[in-house]
Design a protein around this motif. Sequence first.
Motif, PDB file in Angstrom:
ATOM      1  N   PHE A  86       0.648  -1.661   0.221  1.00  0.00           N
ATOM      2  CA  PHE A  86      -0.213  -0.372  -0.263  1.00  0.00           C
ATOM      3  C   PHE A  86       0.387   1.544   0.151  1.00  0.00           C
ATOM      4  O   PHE A  86       0.533   2.624  -0.845  1.00  0.00           O
ATOM      5  CB  PHE A  86      -1.089  -0.303   1.475  1.00  0.00           C
ATOM      6  CG  PHE A  86      -2.268  -1.448   1.051  1.00  0.00           C
ATOM      7  CD1 PHE A  86      -3.027  -1.131   0.112  1.00  0.00           C
ATOM      8  CD2 PHE A  86      -2.331  -2.024   1.796  1.00  0.00           C
ATOM      9  CE1 PHE A  86      -4.143  -2.048   0.415  1.00  0.00           C
ATOM     10  CE2 PHE A  86      -3.306  -3.285   1.971  1.00  0.00           C
ATOM     11  CZ  PHE A  86      -4.182  -3.021   0.822  1.00  0.00           C
ATOM     12  N   LEU A  87       2.317   1.628   0.277  1.00  0.00           N
ATOM     13  CA  LEU A  87       2.853   2.075   1.259  1.00  0.00           C
ATOM     14  C   LEU A  87       3.585   2.993  -0.873  1.00  0.00           C
ATOM     15  O   LEU A  87       3.010   3.574  -1.121  1.00  0.00           O
ATOM     16  CB  LEU A  87       4.363   2.282   1.928  1.00  0.00           C
ATOM     17  CG  LEU A  87       4.710   3.232   2.001  1.00  0.00           C
ATOM     18  CD1 LEU A  87       3.680   4.626   2.940  1.00  0.00           C
ATOM     19  CD2 LEU A  87       5.942   3.015   3.264  1.00  0.00           C
ATOM     20  N   TRP A  88       3.772   2.335  -1.640  1.00  0.00           N
ATOM     21  CA  TRP A  88       4.680   1.780  -2.836  1.00  0.00           C
ATOM     22  C   TRP A  88       3.625   2.156  -3.698  1.00  0.00           C
ATOM     23  O   TRP A  88       3.760   2.717  -4.078  1.00  0.00           O
ATOM     24  CB  TRP A  88       5.563   0.352  -3.402  1.00  0.00           C
ATOM     25  CG  TRP A  88       6.851   0.696  -2.636  1.00  0.00           C
ATOM     26  CD1 TRP A  88       6.968  -0.187  -1.758  1.00  0.00           C
ATOM     27  CD2 TRP A  88       7.548   1.301  -2.765  1.00  0.00           C
ATOM     28  NE1 TRP A  88       8.581   0.015  -1.476  1.00  0.00           N
ATOM     29  CE2 TRP A  88       8.300   1.156  -1.997  1.00  0.00           C
ATOM     30  CE3 TRP A  88       7.994   2.971  -4.275  1.00  0.00           C
ATOM     31  CZ2 TRP A  88       9.959   1.686  -2.465  1.00  0.00           C
ATOM     32  CZ3 TRP A  88       8.863   2.995  -3.554  1.00  0.00           C
ATOM     33  CH2 TRP A  88      10.505   2.891  -2.997  1.00  0.00           C
TER      34      TRP A  88
ATOM     35  N   ALA B 197       0.571   4.188  -2.759  1.00  0.00           N
ATOM     36  CA  ALA B 197       0.531   5.237  -2.663  1.00  0.00           C
ATOM     37  C   ALA B 197       1.807   6.154  -3.277  1.00  0.00           C
ATOM     38  O   ALA B 197       1.168   7.408  -4.241  1.00  0.00           O
ATOM     39  CB  ALA B 197       0.231   5.948  -1.415  1.00  0.00           C
TER      40      ALA B 197
END
Lengths: 285, 263
Positions: A56-58, A60
């Motif tokens: 999810f971080l990447w 975003a």
Amino acid sequence: MYTETGRKALRINKAIRKLKIYWPFAKSSMLQALAYKAGALFMNVYMFMSIAISYFLWSAIFDSSGSGMLQGFSKPEMLVYIVISAVAGALSRVYITEDIGREIVDGSIATALIKPVSYVLRWLFSAFGGFVVSLVMPCWLIIAGMIFHGLATGSFAPTPAGVAVFALSALLGFAISFLFEFCFSLLSFYTTYIWGLAIFKDAIVGLLSGAAIPLAFFPGAIRGAIEFMPFAGINYIPVMIFLGKIQGLDMLAFLARQAFWIAALSLAVKILWGRALRRLVVLGG
Amino acid sequence: MRRYLRLYKLFVLQYLKTLMQSKLDLAIGIAGFVISQASGLVFILLVFTQIPEINGYGIDQMVFIYGFSLLPKGLDHLLTDCIWWIPGTFVTHGGLDKFLIRPLNVFFQIACEKFQADALGELAVGAALVSLSIARGAAELSVLDVMLFIVAVLAGTVIYTSVKLIAATFSFWYKNSFHIINTIYHLNDFAKYPISIYPKFIRIALTAIVPFAAASFYPASYFLDRSSLAGSIGIAAAAAAVSGSAAYGFFLLGLKSYDSSGN
């Protein structure tokens, strides 16, 4: 006088005998890992959690960047990188530091040393048991899922040869990781607080091996240095091979680099182990 | 209450003495946690060489969120690290016996068992990152804000402790529950980044079930985005109150089914 074939047969016999002696160490560590089923299950849950956070971080990061590529990675490639890097991380994880540290600190290493069994090989096989468990349990499921996902979306298509070389490179990565961890655990001869040191080590290895972020994100000069260090061989090289970002002659060169570090670290183990043993003092019995 | 404070002071002083005995270990532990948290910072810095913002948060805001999340985590780590020992040392090996025969609160005694000075490394990194990001203009704090900041950190600490305690209490029924605590505790990794990057079910889980987001991201957003007080620090305080009382009640329940392992 032995003939050439006779000598060969003798050598093979010797190897088989060695395998027979040391295999039980691998087997027992496999059984141990599987004995606590809830524990094994939660380990996998933990792994999936870490993958989810990075995913999810990447996502975003790419969505906010506006450009489709960051340091040569497209978004689908980065997501594959995260997952395969977690797989390579599980395969190369070697849990020997605390065990060896405990044996050294409480003195039970003395009983281990009087047995006619090589201390290094014993732990190598024990760690290899963990490698096999990681190989059988979550990893191949994930890899199969990734291949399927890649084929279905057309974003990325690993070849069978690529997967095979990845497996070989991951095995070399495991060997590097084992040798490094063994050297590291010898610090228990000098301090009793190996746990605090292990936190230090895990952070450094996570960063330098490419597990935290692809090494391509480091600025030029530093990147070259980090790529040359042994840690890149634990995670970054196998994953980049899987992704097809390292191919052909380059691939051979990177595999050779892994082999070089295995040789260098083996030598280091030999020297440091001899030195550390001379320091060993065990009180009482 | 006063008696407990006095006792706690004695325990800490005693523990500091043992720490001074092995200054090297102390240095290793603190340095370990500094490096470990700094590597998370390296990740953020490297990513921000490529992009100006993530979901509307610039580098200073990201550093603020990351640093803020370390403060309740570090404080909980400093004070109640021994909750990790409940499954093994205290329940499986019967170490709880000695606490039960003393005329003191059992949870208090568990907290006193160890003063985890390694956590000072985490706290130092957290405080440094928060101060640095404020100095670079991530947020402006008035005097009232500073007080709210302290309240938020304390509420977050209670949340961390409660989650750990609930997970550890399972060991009264399932002896080998170390992995349960480990996995649940590491859910806090989700809360180091803006919660808006996750899909809805994860956001709800981190708010209502294992409220790590209430311990770090919500209160941090009050200082960054000036979101409503009730929707940020209010959530943190409510989550702290609910999880705190639930955890303590559950712990007492577990304590009732404790049977010593004998000796």
